[in-house]
Write a protein that holds these residues in place. Sequence first.
Motif, PDB file in Angstrom:
ATOM      1  N   ILE A 696       0.841  -1.202   0.000  1.00  0.00           N
ATOM      2  CA  ILE A 696       0.000   0.000   0.000  1.00  0.00           C
ATOM      3  C   ILE A 696       0.872   1.247   0.000  1.00  0.00           C
ATOM      4  O   ILE A 696       0.625   2.207  -0.733  1.00  0.00           O
ATOM      5  CB  ILE A 696      -0.957   0.009   1.206  1.00  0.00           C
ATOM      6  CG1 ILE A 696      -1.807  -1.269   1.233  1.00  0.00           C
ATOM      7  CG2 ILE A 696      -1.845   1.250   1.184  1.00  0.00           C
ATOM      8  CD1 ILE A 696      -2.702  -1.445   0.036  1.00  0.00           C
ATOM      9  N   LEU A 697       1.935   1.227   0.798  1.00  0.00           N
ATOM     10  CA  LEU A 697       2.831   2.384   0.885  1.00  0.00           C
ATOM     11  C   LEU A 697       3.566   2.612  -0.438  1.00  0.00           C
ATOM     12  O   LEU A 697       3.888   3.754  -0.775  1.00  0.00           O
ATOM     13  CB  LEU A 697       3.834   2.176   2.021  1.00  0.00           C
ATOM     14  CG  LEU A 697       4.720   3.367   2.390  1.00  0.00           C
ATOM     15  CD1 LEU A 697       3.868   4.548   2.856  1.00  0.00           C
ATOM     16  CD2 LEU A 697       5.708   2.969   3.486  1.00  0.00           C
ATOM     17  N   ASP A 698       3.802   1.532  -1.193  1.00  0.00           N
ATOM     18  CA  ASP A 698       4.497   1.662  -2.473  1.00  0.00           C
ATOM     19  C   ASP A 698       3.735   2.538  -3.458  1.00  0.00           C
ATOM     20  O   ASP A 698       4.324   3.092  -4.391  1.00  0.00           O
ATOM     21  CB  ASP A 698       4.716   0.273  -3.099  1.00  0.00           C
ATOM     22  CG  ASP A 698       5.790  -0.514  -2.364  1.00  0.00           C
ATOM     23  OD1 ASP A 698       6.556   0.101  -1.609  1.00  0.00           O
ATOM     24  OD2 ASP A 698       5.844  -1.753  -2.533  1.00  0.00           O
ATOM     25  N   ASN A 699       2.437   2.654  -3.277  1.00  0.00           N
ATOM     26  CA  ASN A 699       1.605   3.444  -4.191  1.00  0.00           C
ATOM     27  C   ASN A 699       1.313   4.840  -3.656  1.00  0.00           C
ATOM     28  O   ASN A 699       0.421   5.527  -4.160  1.00  0.00           O
ATOM     29  CB  ASN A 699       0.291   2.702  -4.446  1.00  0.00           C
ATOM     30  CG  ASN A 699       0.504   1.422  -5.232  1.00  0.00           C
ATOM     31  OD1 ASN A 699       0.773   1.458  -6.426  1.00  0.00           O
ATOM     32  ND2 ASN A 699       0.410   0.290  -4.557  1.00  0.00           N
ATOM     33  N   ILE A 700       2.043   5.247  -2.608  1.00  0.00           N
ATOM     34  CA  ILE A 700       1.883   6.579  -2.022  1.00  0.00           C
ATOM     35  C   ILE A 700       3.208   7.326  -2.149  1.00  0.00           C
ATOM     36  O   ILE A 700       4.262   6.801  -1.758  1.00  0.00           O
ATOM     37  CB  ILE A 700       1.461   6.486  -0.539  1.00  0.00           C
ATOM     38  CG1 ILE A 700       0.135   5.725  -0.412  1.00  0.00           C
ATOM     39  CG2 ILE A 700       1.322   7.874   0.068  1.00  0.00           C
ATOM     40  CD1 ILE A 700      -0.256   5.425   1.021  1.00  0.00           C
ATOM     41  N   TYR A 701       3.176   8.520  -2.673  1.00  0.00           N
ATOM     42  CA  TYR A 701       4.387   9.311  -2.890  1.00  0.00           C
ATOM     43  C   TYR A 701       4.875   9.902  -1.564  1.00  0.00           C
ATOM     44  O   TYR A 701       4.202  10.739  -0.964  1.00  0.00           O
ATOM     45  CB  TYR A 701       4.111  10.418  -3.897  1.00  0.00           C
ATOM     46  CG  TYR A 701       5.262  11.376  -4.102  1.00  0.00           C
ATOM     47  CD1 TYR A 701       6.540  10.915  -4.444  1.00  0.00           C
ATOM     48  CD2 TYR A 701       5.067  12.747  -3.949  1.00  0.00           C
ATOM     49  CE1 TYR A 701       7.582  11.795  -4.635  1.00  0.00           C
ATOM     50  CE2 TYR A 701       6.106  13.646  -4.149  1.00  0.00           C
ATOM     51  CZ  TYR A 701       7.360  13.156  -4.481  1.00  0.00           C
ATOM     52  OH  TYR A 701       8.409  14.035  -4.658  1.00  0.00           O
ATOM     53  N   ILE A 702       6.058   9.454  -1.117  1.00  0.00           N
ATOM     54  CA  ILE A 702       6.635   9.989   0.112  1.00  0.00           C
ATOM     55  C   ILE A 702       8.074  10.464  -0.080  1.00  0.00           C
ATOM     56  O   ILE A 702       8.640  11.104   0.808  1.00  0.00           O
ATOM     57  CB  ILE A 702       6.606   8.942   1.253  1.00  0.00           C
ATOM     58  CG1 ILE A 702       7.366   7.671   0.862  1.00  0.00           C
ATOM     59  CG2 ILE A 702       5.170   8.609   1.652  1.00  0.00           C
ATOM     60  CD1 ILE A 702       7.513   6.678   1.997  1.00  0.00           C
ATOM     61  N   SER A 703       8.667  10.146  -1.255  1.00  0.00           N
ATOM     62  CA  SER A 703      10.057  10.544  -1.485  1.00  0.00           C
ATOM     63  C   SER A 703      10.369  10.450  -2.977  1.00  0.00           C
ATOM     64  O   SER A 703       9.732   9.670  -3.707  1.00  0.00           O
ATOM     65  CB  SER A 703      11.014   9.642  -0.696  1.00  0.00           C
ATOM     66  OG  SER A 703      12.356   9.903  -1.045  1.00  0.00           O
ATOM     67  N   ASP A 704      11.347  11.238  -3.431  1.00  0.00           N
ATOM     68  CA  ASP A 704      11.798  11.143  -4.819  1.00  0.00           C
ATOM     69  C   ASP A 704      12.588   9.862  -5.044  1.00  0.00           C
ATOM     70  O   ASP A 704      12.778   9.444  -6.196  1.00  0.00           O
ATOM     71  CB  ASP A 704      12.666  12.355  -5.177  1.00  0.00           C
ATOM     72  CG  ASP A 704      11.838  13.636  -5.255  1.00  0.00           C
ATOM     73  OD1 ASP A 704      10.611  13.523  -5.468  1.00  0.00           O
ATOM     74  OD2 ASP A 704      12.410  14.725  -5.077  1.00  0.00           O
ATOM     75  N   ASN A 705      13.092   9.260  -3.990  1.00  0.00           N
ATOM     76  CA  ASN A 705      13.871   8.020  -4.093  1.00  0.00           C
ATOM     77  C   ASN A 705      12.948   6.815  -3.898  1.00  0.00           C
ATOM     78  O   ASN A 705      12.061   6.822  -3.023  1.00  0.00           O
ATOM     79  CB  ASN A 705      14.973   7.991  -3.023  1.00  0.00           C
ATOM     80  CG  ASN A 705      15.950   9.125  -3.191  1.00  0.00           C
ATOM     81  OD1 ASN A 705      16.679   9.209  -4.170  1.00  0.00           O
ATOM     82  ND2 ASN A 705      15.958  10.031  -2.212  1.00  0.00           N
ATOM     83  N   TYR A 706      13.164   5.782  -4.699  1.00  0.00           N
ATOM     84  CA  TYR A 706      12.337   4.577  -4.575  1.00  0.00           C
ATOM     85  C   TYR A 706      12.824   3.746  -3.378  1.00  0.00           C
ATOM     86  O   TYR A 706      14.017   3.493  -3.224  1.00  0.00           O
ATOM     87  CB  TYR A 706      12.425   3.736  -5.847  1.00  0.00           C
ATOM     88  CG  TYR A 706      11.633   2.446  -5.749  1.00  0.00           C
ATOM     89  CD1 TYR A 706      10.242   2.477  -5.648  1.00  0.00           C
ATOM     90  CD2 TYR A 706      12.281   1.221  -5.727  1.00  0.00           C
ATOM     91  CE1 TYR A 706       9.516   1.308  -5.548  1.00  0.00           C
ATOM     92  CE2 TYR A 706      11.562   0.034  -5.622  1.00  0.00           C
ATOM     93  CZ  TYR A 706      10.175   0.084  -5.536  1.00  0.00           C
ATOM     94  OH  TYR A 706       9.463  -1.071  -5.425  1.00  0.00           O
ATOM     95  N   ILE A 707      11.908   3.337  -2.535  1.00  0.00           N
ATOM     96  CA  ILE A 707      12.244   2.551  -1.343  1.00  0.00           C
ATOM     97  C   ILE A 707      11.967   1.087  -1.650  1.00  0.00           C
ATOM     98  O   ILE A 707      10.821   0.626  -1.603  1.00  0.00           O
ATOM     99  CB  ILE A 707      11.426   3.025  -0.119  1.00  0.00           C
ATOM    100  CG1 ILE A 707      11.648   4.522   0.119  1.00  0.00           C
ATOM    101  CG2 ILE A 707      11.803   2.215   1.119  1.00  0.00           C
ATOM    102  CD1 ILE A 707      10.783   5.108   1.210  1.00  0.00           C
ATOM    103  N   GLU A 708      13.001   0.363  -1.980  1.00  0.00           N
ATOM    104  CA  GLU A 708      12.840  -1.034  -2.397  1.00  0.00           C
ATOM    105  C   GLU A 708      12.690  -1.969  -1.197  1.00  0.00           C
ATOM    106  O   GLU A 708      11.829  -2.845  -1.177  1.00  0.00           O
ATOM    107  CB  GLU A 708      14.046  -1.464  -3.248  1.00  0.00           C
ATOM    108  CG  GLU A 708      13.900  -2.874  -3.799  1.00  0.00           C
ATOM    109  CD  GLU A 708      15.041  -3.239  -4.740  1.00  0.00           C
ATOM    110  OE1 GLU A 708      15.064  -4.388  -5.198  1.00  0.00           O
ATOM    111  OE2 GLU A 708      15.903  -2.373  -4.993  1.00  0.00           O
ATOM    112  N   GLU A 709      13.516  -1.780  -0.175  1.00  0.00           N
ATOM    113  CA  GLU A 709      13.475  -2.656   0.995  1.00  0.00           C
ATOM    114  C   GLU A 709      12.342  -2.247   1.944  1.00  0.00           C
ATOM    115  O   GLU A 709      11.920  -1.081   1.967  1.00  0.00           O
ATOM    116  CB  GLU A 709      14.817  -2.596   1.747  1.00  0.00           C
ATOM    117  CG  GLU A 709      16.012  -3.055   0.933  1.00  0.00           C
ATOM    118  CD  GLU A 709      15.918  -4.518   0.555  1.00  0.00           C
ATOM    119  OE1 GLU A 709      15.368  -5.296   1.365  1.00  0.00           O
ATOM    120  OE2 GLU A 709      16.373  -4.874  -0.553  1.00  0.00           O
TER     121      GLU A 709
END
Length: 812
Positions: A696-709
């Motif tokens: 769910i968090l993956d589909n919410i914009y929280i940073s310009d960097n992708y958070i993979e882990e």
Amino acid sequence: MQGKDSRNEWPYYARKVVQYFSFSIFIYLLLFLDPLTEKDLSGNIFLRMSPLSAIGAMMAAKTFILKYWPAFILLFLTIPFGRFFCAWICPMGTTIDITDHLLAGVRKNSQKTLYDRRKFKYYLLAFLLIGLLFGLQCAGWFDPLSIATSVYAISIHPYIVNLISGFFGYLDAIPLIGYFFTFIHKFIQEILFAYHAPFFRAHGIILVVFVLLISAGIVFRRYWCRNICPMGAILALFSEWSIFKRTVSSSCTSCGLCVENCGMGAIVSDGHGTKSGECILCMTCQKVCPENSITFGTQQPAEQKHEVDLSKRAFLISGITGAAATPFLKLNYTKSINKGKTFLIRPPGAVDEKDFLALCIRCGECMKVCKTNGLHPVLLEAGIEGVWTPKLIPRIGYCDYGCVLCTRVCPSGAIRRLPLEEKREISLGKARIDHNRCIPWAGYARLPELEKEWQDFNCGVCEEVCPVPTKAIHFNTYVDAQGREIRRPFVREDVCVGCGFCEKVCPVLGTSAIVVEGIQPQTKVKRPKEFLAKNILPETLGDWKRISGPNIYEGKEKLYEYIDGGAEPYLSYSFIRVSNAEYLKDTGKKILVDIWEFGSPGDAFGVFSKDRTGTDIKLGNGSALFNNYLYLWHDVYFIRIEPREGDVSPEDVTFAGESIINIMLYKKASLPAILSLLSQQHLVQNSCIFFHKKIILDNIYISDNYIEENVFHLSEKTDAVIAEYKLNISTEPFKLMLIKYTDNDTARLAFDDVLKLWRSWGETESASGTIHTFQDKNQRYTSCLQDKNILAVTFLSASRNDAEILLQSIGK
């Protein structure tokens, strides 16, 4: 003679203060038992103080019952302090003290005598304990706390409420001044929590028993405590090890004042000796002693201790009597002629009948708290051993489909604690229709007469009030050649919960035409998913007609069939099934209705919060209307209605949504607990998204960097919410995320991993107390705070100060 030392009087007055304060708490808990139980607060603390009930319930259950921890504390305190409970705390003892004071004049002139040798309570205790060994539970009949609770809840409180209602009902009707009395009446109702006058079957019996007990005060003070109370016998036995005892100095003149004023008759005639186990530390003797000769301390001369002479033969006879009486008291004629069944309707959550009779302490708490006044004491329907246990009488009051209060107040475990969802699946009994008394069935029997002269015999009240979402009462409809119909009700036993609402409202006078018969053990209702879907997605919704479905997709694999490629977000919640159907209107409009069912209202809200867009139209537990798309949250359901063909209007989807919500039983569902931690100030309306997993968090914009882990260590065991805040009109909103973990260590690990990741991006770091803040290349701030098992993080804030102030408010 020495002057009276006032220092010897303060213990007596201290005891009085504690005694009446304890009694006030007892009355308060009894009066406000309903609202306290609604808030899930413990209103039965006094009942759980009884060692007699504790021993009885645990011997019956053959296990340790932790709920009785107050009883064990009392026994533990009795060892050093003696039998203090009887004079300082016991509501029955306080009641008897009050009535004894009122009977003082009669007692002084009385020439009558009664048994007063103190032994009977020990023999009664032996009788009760031996009976328990043979499966006979009689302790509740003689437990002083159960008796006091029953008397005040079932007799005295209803009598007072009825008297007040009758008195002010008369005064309220007086012109001009009636309004003033109405105001006073409402004030008294608030104080006594007496908004309606309850009525209990056999209320006079318990009152007569109580009057007989206190009438012994005409002859001796505290007669019940001296000679009958088996709980007092237990405390007396434990007080043998007491280090706090009555002692008399050599200055005693044997004036007899202490003997005369001792309510327990615990002092021998010379004033020096004290009967073992009989002193309840009321401090009266110390107060009245003119020589200040009486003290309470650790040293009691051996000659001042007088043992109660108990007979081994009498104990043996008591034990044999208890064993012999067991089969007599357990014989049940009604049960025998019904092949072992009693058909009593027990409260929801009641254990199996045999165990229920053994565990129930006959306190009446469940009856007191019943919202509809439906629970009443049993007389002989369950045999002698079942006297004063609770049963539901639907003709007086039904079992409220949305109430679980009786399952929360039972101190002994005779009624299991049930969550509301589980309680709704418990069947207390099954409804049975008497075709000879039911109005539509009686009309159908006269069909030849009706064909000549038609009369409307339709009723249907029972079906209207049935609270089961799928309805346990349906109709078998007869239609004649002219289109006139008789709808004959029948009961679907597979979904009937036996609540008795139908029996309560049946308009037939006297015995209802539909009667609920109790079943033991209580069973769970099975509701087939197809049956649920067809009722929640009916054939018609006003002018809308179902043209396909309902289609049911249950479980992970079936969901992939329905929305291949988009199922994972829904599976991250406690997904059970989704049902859908298409509806068509004559004008060529077509809509699709999706009803998603989850394991909890919180998860249903989570999916709603994830998918919703638009304006709240105050429908169900939550709603959002965007053009002609409607999103609803209702209990464990997320409902989505969308257009398929034609010019579908917002009014069309709103009508369909209202129709579906009306089919479902209304329930006020609570938001997930973590949302209560959000500051409401500056919170952007409808911006909250509740979730558990990283997808769910993956589909919410929280940073310009992708958070993979999964640096936030999100899992099905975590509760998380992300929301937007806008502190100033001129600035863009920023996000706040709160995550609640199962333990502090996981929260700390997530906090460290977040700091490690943000540092790896080369952002500027600063710290203010326990808050760590990072500044990215676009001058936006990310702040992080960990407090116990909560992790709080703000994202994309234009102001470091705003982000840190918000986190500080969360911390507070």
